[in-house]
Design an enzyme around this catalytic site. Structure first.
Site, PDB file in Angstrom:
ATOM      1  NE  ARG A  85      39.051  40.195  37.985  1.00  0.00           N
ATOM      2  CZ  ARG A  85      40.294  40.344  38.448  1.00  0.00           C
ATOM      3  NH1 ARG A  85      41.247  40.858  37.695  1.00  0.00           N
ATOM      4  NH2 ARG A  85      40.595  39.961  39.677  1.00  0.00           N
ATOM      5  CG  HIS A 128      42.709  44.248  42.532  1.00  0.00           C
ATOM      6  ND1 HIS A 128      42.308  43.614  41.373  1.00  0.00           N
ATOM      7  CD2 HIS A 128      44.072  44.269  42.470  1.00  0.00           C
ATOM      8  CE1 HIS A 128      43.367  43.286  40.639  1.00  0.00           C
ATOM      9  NE2 HIS A 128      44.454  43.670  41.286  1.00  0.00           N
ATOM     10  CD  GLU A 173      46.961  38.094  41.255  1.00  0.00           C
ATOM     11  OE1 GLU A 173      47.930  38.583  41.856  1.00  0.00           O
ATOM     12  OE2 GLU A 173      46.940  37.929  40.023  1.00  0.00           O
ATOM     13  CG  ASN A 301      44.116  36.833  38.151  1.00  0.00           C
ATOM     14  OD1 ASN A 301      43.070  36.656  37.532  1.00  0.00           O
ATOM     15  ND2 ASN A 301      44.300  37.852  38.977  1.00  0.00           N
ATOM     16  CE1 TYR A 303      49.427  39.248  33.975  1.00  0.00           C
ATOM     17  CE2 TYR A 303      48.720  38.268  36.049  1.00  0.00           C
ATOM     18  CZ  TYR A 303      48.588  39.243  35.070  1.00  0.00           C
ATOM     19  OH  TYR A 303      47.609  40.193  35.181  1.00  0.00           O
ATOM     20  CD  GLU A 381      44.768  40.389  37.273  1.00  0.00           C
ATOM     21  OE1 GLU A 381      46.020  40.340  37.253  1.00  0.00           O
ATOM     22  OE2 GLU A 381      44.127  40.885  38.217  1.00  0.00           O
TER      23      GLU A 381
HETATM   24  C1  FCB Z   1      48.396  40.707  39.201  1.00  0.00           C
HETATM   25  C2  FCB Z   1      47.521  41.760  39.807  1.00  0.00           C
HETATM   26  C3  FCB Z   1      47.219  42.922  38.906  1.00  0.00           C
HETATM   27  C4  FCB Z   1      48.427  43.304  38.081  1.00  0.00           C
HETATM   28  C5  FCB Z   1      49.018  42.106  37.399  1.00  0.00           C
HETATM   29  C6  FCB Z   1      50.199  42.408  36.527  1.00  0.00           C
HETATM   30  O1  FCB Z   1      49.078  40.041  40.195  1.00  0.00           O
HETATM   31  O2  FCB Z   1      46.279  41.208  40.211  1.00  0.00           O
HETATM   32  O3  FCB Z   1      46.735  43.973  39.697  1.00  0.00           O
HETATM   33  O4  FCB Z   1      49.325  43.998  38.843  1.00  0.00           O
HETATM   34  O5  FCB Z   1      49.387  41.159  38.346  1.00  0.00           O
END
Ligand code: FCB
Length: 482
Positions: A85, A128, A173, A301, A303, A381
């Site tokens: 990607r 992006h 995002e 995405n 985290y 992500e």
């Molecule tokens: C996301 C982004 C990516 C990277 C990660 C850690 O928000 O899409 O570019 O910075 O976080």
């Protein structure tokens, strides 16, 4: 979105054709920021603002992916990746958004050819976060016309790559490229204006919808968008202020992005909260129909979750949504002054993001249940920054990152067992790279980059990821299937 309790199920095996990949983005890895005709993106310009990026880092060389694609693809092959990607840079393909730059398109054409030769699927993202600076000077995403410019850029990119690239993602995002860029000000273009951020949201939505329709007309078969989504959990579910704060965070991170695309409407409660910021004048007849053009996949995405309180918090915790530098930051939570993010005592990464793998399962399962018309999901992500140490043997024994990735993949398996339609997982990131306002301070790669020599070393987390991919290809005997 609400939180339904989930049954505990034993992990299912992820079976082929599940797509295993890793992700990067043009501005973060390419370098060659002013080579072969490329001109400034908003991030090149932002990096020149004193205090905007940690250590005054810039994107000129980054990790030199522009000149090292062959070696980087060899690493992808070594890892056994199915898909890569990456994003294309608008300012490389249409510098200053003027004419198409053949040298810029050639770079991506060679990249795609080399990926295909290696048997790796190119998974392309058009935006992006790196708008040509010339367009920012005409208002950037606050200007409705930028959506039309985006369609021209998408079309030019498709004209060259559409014969070989099947998967087209319009935006990565949009939460970040609208709210962090125009309301918080810690991302390019560094503005702090709530109404401008709302205009950026709507115009990016419009750009997504218009480009989706155009790409479809041109023959693209797999078109989607990647959203960063969260579980917004009230700190005290019996406290109405916390419940309302969680509703607002869910509204601004999840629903203001999901619902125009999936349901063709802005969520009524969010629109009510934002009265006075001009949504009614931004949305013109037909816009929501355009924005809700059918998509073929949703990139997710994720985290960390967000534990949310409606009470001011003077601990300084902001849930990881503001700054890497001393630069003064606004809030992404439009029209919601008292949002705070207390800690729930979980371990944290170097980004100060909590580690809670089960949140990924919760999110993936909720998405399918709450939006039954959603297309298949791909985790586009997931990953973690830690302060790596190069051991005496030259290796990087990044046990925390390794555990983070493996535990999250376990949760993807559980989500699939719960019925979530997840078709792939991309680790962020293939390489250590330019982490936006944090510059090169934060390392997310499963491959280490020595920034002095550009030497690449696969970290232990990368080796373990490769083993997991290989194991998933061994098709079990029927008797062993869950
Ligand atoms: C996301 C982004 C990516 C990277 C990660 C850690 O928000 O899409 O570019 O910075 O976080």
């Amino acid at each position: 979105m609400t939180h339904a309790p989930q049954p505990t199920t034993r992990p299912a095996l992820i079976l082929p054709p599940f797509l295993w990949g890793s992700a990067t983005a043009a501005a973060q890895v390419e370098g060659a920021a002013h080579e072969d005709g490329k001109e400034d993106s908003i991030w090149d310009a932002f990096a020149r603002v004193p205090g905007a990026i940690a250590n005054g880092d810039d994107l000129e060389v980054a990790v030199d992916h522009y000149h090292r694609t062959a070696g980087d693809i060899a690493i992808m092959s070594e890892l056994g990746l199915d898909a890569y990607r990456f994003s294309t840079s608008w300012a490389r393909i249409k510098p200053d958004d003027r004419d198409v730059n053949p040298a810029g398109l050639d770079f991506y054409s060679r990249l795609v050819d080399q990926l295909l030769d290696a048997g790796i699927l190119p998974w392309l993202t058009l935006y992006h976060w790196d708008l040509p600076q010339a367009l920012e000077e005409q208002g950037g995403w606050t200007n409705r016309d930028t959506a039309l410019r985006f369609v021209d850029y998408a079309e030019a990119t498709y004209a060259t790559l559409g014969d070989r690239v099947q998967h087209w993602t319009t935006f990565n995002e949009p939460f970040c490229s609208s709210l962090l860029g125009y309301a918080v000000g810690v991302h390019a273009p560094g503005r702090r204006d709530e109404a401008a951020a709302l205009a950026a949201i709507h115009h990016q939505h419009l750009a997504h919808g218009l480009a989706t329709t155009r790409l479809r007309e041109l023959g693209a078969e797999q078109i989607g968008i990647t959203l960063n989504l969260t579980n917004a959990i009230p700190a005290d579910p019996t406290d109405p202020a916390d419940v309302d704060a969680a509703r607002r965070v869910d509204g601004i991170m999840n629903r203001i992005f999901l619902e125009p695309i999936v349901l063709g409407a802005y969520p009524a409660d969010v629109a009510h909260d934002l009265e006075g910021l001009g949504l009614d004048t931004l949305v013109r007849d037909g816009d929501l129909e355009t924005i809700s053009a059918p998509i073929d996949f949703l990139g997710v995405n994720h985290y960390h979750d967000d534990l949310v309180s409606g009470h001011p918090d003077d601990s300084g915790a902001d849930g990881g949504h503001s700054g890497a530098t001393e630069r003064e930051a606004g809030s992404p939570w439009l029209a919601s002054p008292d949002i705070s993010f207390p800690s729930r005592g979980l371990p944290r990464t170097a980004m100060d993001w909590e580690v809670h793998p089960a949140g990924l399962r919760t999110l993936l399962v909720r998405l399918g249940r709450e939006y039954p018309t959603l297309p298949p999901l791909y985790v586009t992500e997931n990953g973690a920054a830690y302060d790596d140490v190069v051991a005496e043997d030259g290796r990087i024994h990044d046990v925390d990152r390794d555990a983070f990735i493996q535990d999250h993949i376990d949760q993807v398996e559980l989500a699939i067992a719960d019925g979530a339609d997840v078709r792939g997982y991309f680790v962020w990131s293939l390489l250590d790279n330019f982490e936006w306002a944090y510059g090169y301070d934060k390392r997310f790669g499963i491959v280490r980059v020595d920034y002095d020599t550009q030497e690449r070393t696969i970290k232990d987390s990368g080796l373990a990821y490769a083993r997991r991919i290989a194991a998933s290809r061994v098709v079990p005997a029927v008797a062993e299937l869950p």
